[in-house]
Design a protein around this motif. Structure first.
Motif, PDB file in Angstrom:
ATOM      1  N   ILE A  65       0.767  -1.273  -0.112  1.00 41.28           N
ATOM      2  CA  ILE A  65      -0.114   0.073  -0.181  1.00 41.28           C
ATOM      3  C   ILE A  65       0.753   1.289   0.053  1.00 41.28           C
ATOM      4  N   GLY A  66       0.597   2.182  -0.865  1.00 38.31           N
ATOM      5  CA  GLY A  66       1.280   3.395  -0.900  1.00 38.31           C
ATOM      6  C   GLY A  66       0.483   4.397  -1.481  1.00 38.31           C
ATOM      7  N   ASP A  67       0.981   5.513  -1.832  1.00 37.21           N
ATOM      8  CA  ASP A  67       0.267   6.706  -2.497  1.00 37.21           C
ATOM      9  C   ASP A  67       0.368   6.624  -3.975  1.00 37.21           C
ATOM     10  N   ALA A  68      -0.959   6.973  -4.388  1.00 37.16           N
ATOM     11  CA  ALA A  68      -1.011   7.111  -6.003  1.00 37.16           C
ATOM     12  C   ALA A  68      -1.966   8.077  -6.365  1.00 37.16           C
ATOM     13  N   PRO A  69      -1.600   8.575  -7.628  1.00 37.71           N
ATOM     14  CA  PRO A  69      -2.258   9.832  -7.874  1.00 37.71           C
ATOM     15  C   PRO A  69      -3.749   9.778  -8.125  1.00 37.71           C
ATOM     16  N   GLU A  70      -4.441  10.681  -7.780  1.00 38.58           N
ATOM     17  CA  GLU A  70      -6.005  10.535  -7.998  1.00 38.58           C
ATOM     18  C   GLU A  70      -6.615  10.131  -9.487  1.00 38.58           C
ATOM     19  N   PRO A  71      -7.540   9.384  -9.477  1.00 40.96           N
ATOM     20  CA  PRO A  71      -8.017   9.046 -11.108  1.00 40.96           C
ATOM     21  C   PRO A  71      -8.549  10.341 -11.559  1.00 40.96           C
ATOM     22  N   GLU A  72      -8.312  10.251 -12.738  1.00 37.64           N
ATOM     23  CA  GLU A  72      -8.839  11.360 -13.709  1.00 37.64           C
ATOM     24  C   GLU A  72      -9.814  10.730 -14.522  1.00 37.64           C
ATOM     25  N   PRO A  73     -11.316  10.628 -14.632  1.00 37.60           N
ATOM     26  CA  PRO A  73     -12.119  10.115 -15.280  1.00 37.60           C
ATOM     27  C   PRO A  73     -12.128  10.750 -16.809  1.00 37.60           C
ATOM     28  N   ALA A  74     -11.946   9.805 -17.677  1.00 38.01           N
ATOM     29  CA  ALA A  74     -12.616  10.410 -18.694  1.00 38.01           C
ATOM     30  C   ALA A  74     -14.018  10.538 -18.975  1.00 38.01           C
ATOM     31  N   ALA A  75     -14.513  11.220 -20.213  1.00 36.74           N
ATOM     32  CA  ALA A  75     -16.071  11.652 -20.049  1.00 36.74           C
ATOM     33  C   ALA A  75     -17.031  10.528 -19.984  1.00 36.74           C
ATOM     34  N   ASP A  76     -16.423   9.461 -20.269  1.00 37.28           N
ATOM     35  CA  ASP A  76     -17.374   8.274 -20.322  1.00 37.28           C
ATOM     36  C   ASP A  76     -16.962   7.342 -18.997  1.00 37.28           C
ATOM     37  N   GLU A  77     -16.205   7.951 -17.978  1.00 36.97           N
ATOM     38  CA  GLU A  77     -16.043   7.086 -16.938  1.00 36.97           C
ATOM     39  C   GLU A  77     -16.651   7.746 -15.760  1.00 36.97           C
ATOM     40  N   ALA A  78     -17.060   6.778 -14.760  1.00 39.81           N
ATOM     41  CA  ALA A  78     -17.535   7.204 -13.515  1.00 39.81           C
ATOM     42  C   ALA A  78     -16.415   6.797 -12.407  1.00 39.81           C
ATOM     43  N   LEU A  79     -16.269   7.801 -11.599  1.00 41.75           N
ATOM     44  CA  LEU A  79     -15.389   7.507 -10.416  1.00 41.75           C
ATOM     45  C   LEU A  79     -16.063   6.799  -9.359  1.00 41.75           C
ATOM     46  N   VAL A  80     -15.470   5.696  -9.021  1.00 44.71           N
ATOM     47  CA  VAL A  80     -15.998   4.709  -7.897  1.00 44.71           C
ATOM     48  C   VAL A  80     -15.121   4.793  -6.551  1.00 44.71           C
ATOM     49  N   ALA A  81     -15.832   4.779  -5.545  1.00 42.81           N
ATOM     50  CA  ALA A  81     -15.252   4.360  -4.086  1.00 42.81           C
ATOM     51  C   ALA A  81     -15.410   3.034  -4.104  1.00 42.81           C
ATOM     52  N   VAL A  82     -13.960   2.237  -3.870  1.00 43.39           N
ATOM     53  CA  VAL A  82     -13.961   1.047  -4.098  1.00 43.39           C
ATOM     54  C   VAL A  82     -14.253   0.418  -2.509  1.00 43.39           C
ATOM     55  N   GLU A  83     -15.056  -0.656  -2.326  1.00 48.36           N
ATOM     56  CA  GLU A  83     -15.428  -1.136  -1.068  1.00 48.36           C
ATOM     57  C   GLU A  83     -14.832  -2.632  -0.852  1.00 48.36           C
ATOM     58  N   ALA A  84     -14.595  -3.062  -2.076  1.00 49.92           N
ATOM     59  CA  ALA A  84     -14.046  -4.505  -2.241  1.00 49.92           C
ATOM     60  C   ALA A  84     -13.660  -4.724  -3.558  1.00 49.92           C
ATOM     61  N   TYR A  85     -12.490  -5.860  -3.470  1.00 50.22           N
ATOM     62  CA  TYR A  85     -11.903  -6.091  -5.056  1.00 50.22           C
ATOM     63  C   TYR A  85     -11.399  -7.396  -4.850  1.00 50.22           C
ATOM     64  N   SER A  86     -11.460  -8.313  -5.994  1.00 52.82           N
ATOM     65  CA  SER A  86     -11.020  -9.437  -6.018  1.00 52.82           C
ATOM     66  C   SER A  86      -9.661  -9.965  -6.870  1.00 52.82           C
ATOM     67  N   VAL A  87      -8.842 -10.673  -6.428  1.00 61.45           N
ATOM     68  CA  VAL A  87      -7.595 -11.089  -6.862  1.00 61.45           C
ATOM     69  C   VAL A  87      -7.720 -12.180  -7.985  1.00 61.45           C
ATOM     70  N   ASN A  88      -7.162 -11.964  -9.053  1.00 63.82           N
ATOM     71  CA  ASN A  88      -7.169 -13.088 -10.232  1.00 63.82           C
ATOM     72  C   ASN A  88      -5.991 -13.631 -10.344  1.00 63.82           C
ATOM     73  N   ARG A  89      -5.842 -14.996 -10.984  1.00 61.33           N
ATOM     74  CA  ARG A  89      -4.610 -15.508 -11.035  1.00 61.33           C
ATOM     75  C   ARG A  89      -3.767 -15.083 -12.061  1.00 61.33           C
ATOM     76  N   GLY A  90      -4.282 -14.291 -13.235  1.00 66.22           N
ATOM     77  CA  GLY A  90      -3.705 -13.588 -14.137  1.00 66.22           C
ATOM     78  C   GLY A  90      -3.168 -12.250 -13.604  1.00 66.22           C
ATOM     79  N   GLU A  91      -3.670 -11.596 -12.670  1.00 62.99           N
ATOM     80  CA  GLU A  91      -2.951 -10.643 -12.130  1.00 62.99           C
ATOM     81  C   GLU A  91      -1.412 -10.819 -11.305  1.00 62.99           C
ATOM     82  N   SER A  92      -1.741 -11.987 -10.646  1.00 59.68           N
ATOM     83  CA  SER A  92      -0.615 -12.505 -10.042  1.00 59.68           C
ATOM     84  C   SER A  92       0.561 -12.927 -11.251  1.00 59.68           C
ATOM     85  N   PHE A  93       0.110 -13.226 -12.421  1.00 56.67           N
ATOM     86  CA  PHE A  93       1.297 -13.350 -13.548  1.00 56.67           C
ATOM     87  C   PHE A  93       1.731 -12.071 -13.911  1.00 56.67           C
ATOM     88  N   GLN A  94       0.872 -11.261 -13.877  1.00 59.65           N
ATOM     89  CA  GLN A  94       1.289  -9.902 -14.347  1.00 59.65           C
ATOM     90  C   GLN A  94       2.460  -9.523 -13.363  1.00 59.65           C
TER      91      GLN A  94
END
Length: 310
Positions: free
Chosen positions: A16-45
């Motif tokens: 966990i560290g500091d990251a820039p605030e998202p800058e949504p494009a016109a067709d993007e919504a800004l979401v406050a994340v409550e939960a996320y899932s980890v996938n095997r492919g992300e571990s490969f990345q």
């Protein structure tokens, strides 16, 4: 804001560290994340085995939370809407910008932890079964079945009338698959009693040729992963002497004529209606994301691993 950052010097995990605030494009919504899932492919990345990074890349493709700023172009869910989303990356954070075509609203009956387990695995399962064609009354062999995708495929295929044989590393890991409708659970493709009309193969290595040999004449093998990281070797003459006119199809879950939003809405509807039951093998605070990655690599998580953002 705080986010999970790749920590290449720590075994291909995150911190966990500091990251820039998202800058949504016109067709993007800004979401406050409550939960996320980890996938095997992300571990490969993260460990460099799957090179899909770009400058500033951070992991995170499966999120659930609340829209805090609607898309500027007026499309998609309004601010205050609880949603599940499938952004291309950056989701392991306090906030993330998500294209509206990758968001679906959540009813009160579907909590954030359950929703976070839906996107990649659930979308893959839906599209994989479409690639397989009608499965009612057909025999289906599914390898690598005790992961997130496998649980969804098993329940969806069985409820559609397929006779599913699931391949799991151990019978203990495969027990839940029987509850979800699998006809049988075996620990290797060699133990499966063919022939099968459809094989859904995700392991690679020795698994694919063994599963291919159990196809019925004219059967279809859909190759959708290589979780073992072991290349596949096929001998033409073995293949030629096997099931007549068998077919092997490549599968890429990102290629479809439907949007992620439409697929997510379908998954949410099925969960809310009690017709789909996400298998969540681990729920932890997001400070333990590194532990979840380690457990996924060691195959100690059945189904999905979900992290909650405090």
């Amino acid at each position: 804001m705080r986010a999970q950052l790749p920590a290449a010097d720590e075994g291909g995990t995150v911190r966990i560290g500091d990251a820039p605030e998202p800058e949504p494009a016109a067709d993007e919504a800004l979401v406050a994340v409550e939960a996320y899932s980890v996938n095997r492919g992300e571990s490969f990345q993260l460990d460099g085995q799957l090179d899909r990074r770009w400058p500033g890349w951070r992991p995170g493709k499966d999120v659930a939370g609340t829209v805090v700023r609607a898309a500027a172009d007026g499309t998609g869910p309004a601010a205050g809407t609880r949603v599940v989303g499938h952004p291309p990356a950056y989701g392991w954070a306090e906030r993330v910008a998500v294209p509206v075509h990758s968001l679906a609203a959540l009813p009160d009956s579907v909590d954030a932890v359950t929703a976070a387990a839906l996107p990649l695995a659930g979308i893959t399962a839906l599209r994989l079964l479409r690639a397989a064609g009608p499965v009612a009354g057909r025999r289906v062999l599914l390898t690598g079945a005790s992961g997130g995708v496998g649980h969804y495929v098993t329940e969806l295929a069985a409820s559609s009338g397929a006779a599913v044989t699931a391949v799991s590393a151990t019978r203990e890991r495969g027990a839940r698959l029987l509850e979800l409708g699998a006809e049988a659970v075996v620990t290797s493709p060699e133990d499966a009693e063919g022939p099968y009309d459809v094989v859904l193969e995700s392991v690679g290595g020795d698994s694919l040729p063994a599963a291919l040999a159990r196809l019925a004449p004219g059967g279809l093998l859909v190759w959708f992963g290589q979780a073992s990281r072991t290349p596949v070797t096929l001998d033409f003459f073995d293949f030629f002497g096997g099931p007549a006119q068998a077919r092997i199809a490549h599968f890429d879950y990102t290629r479809a004529d439907t949007t992620y939003a439409a697929e997510l809405a379908t998954l949410v509807r099925l969960v809310a209606g009690g017709r789909l039951h996400p298998e969540i093998g681990s729920v932890r605070d997001w400070s333990r994301t590194g532990d979840a990655i380690t457990d996924i690599r060691a195959r100690r998580v059945r189904g999905n691993a979900v992290l909650t953002v405090g």
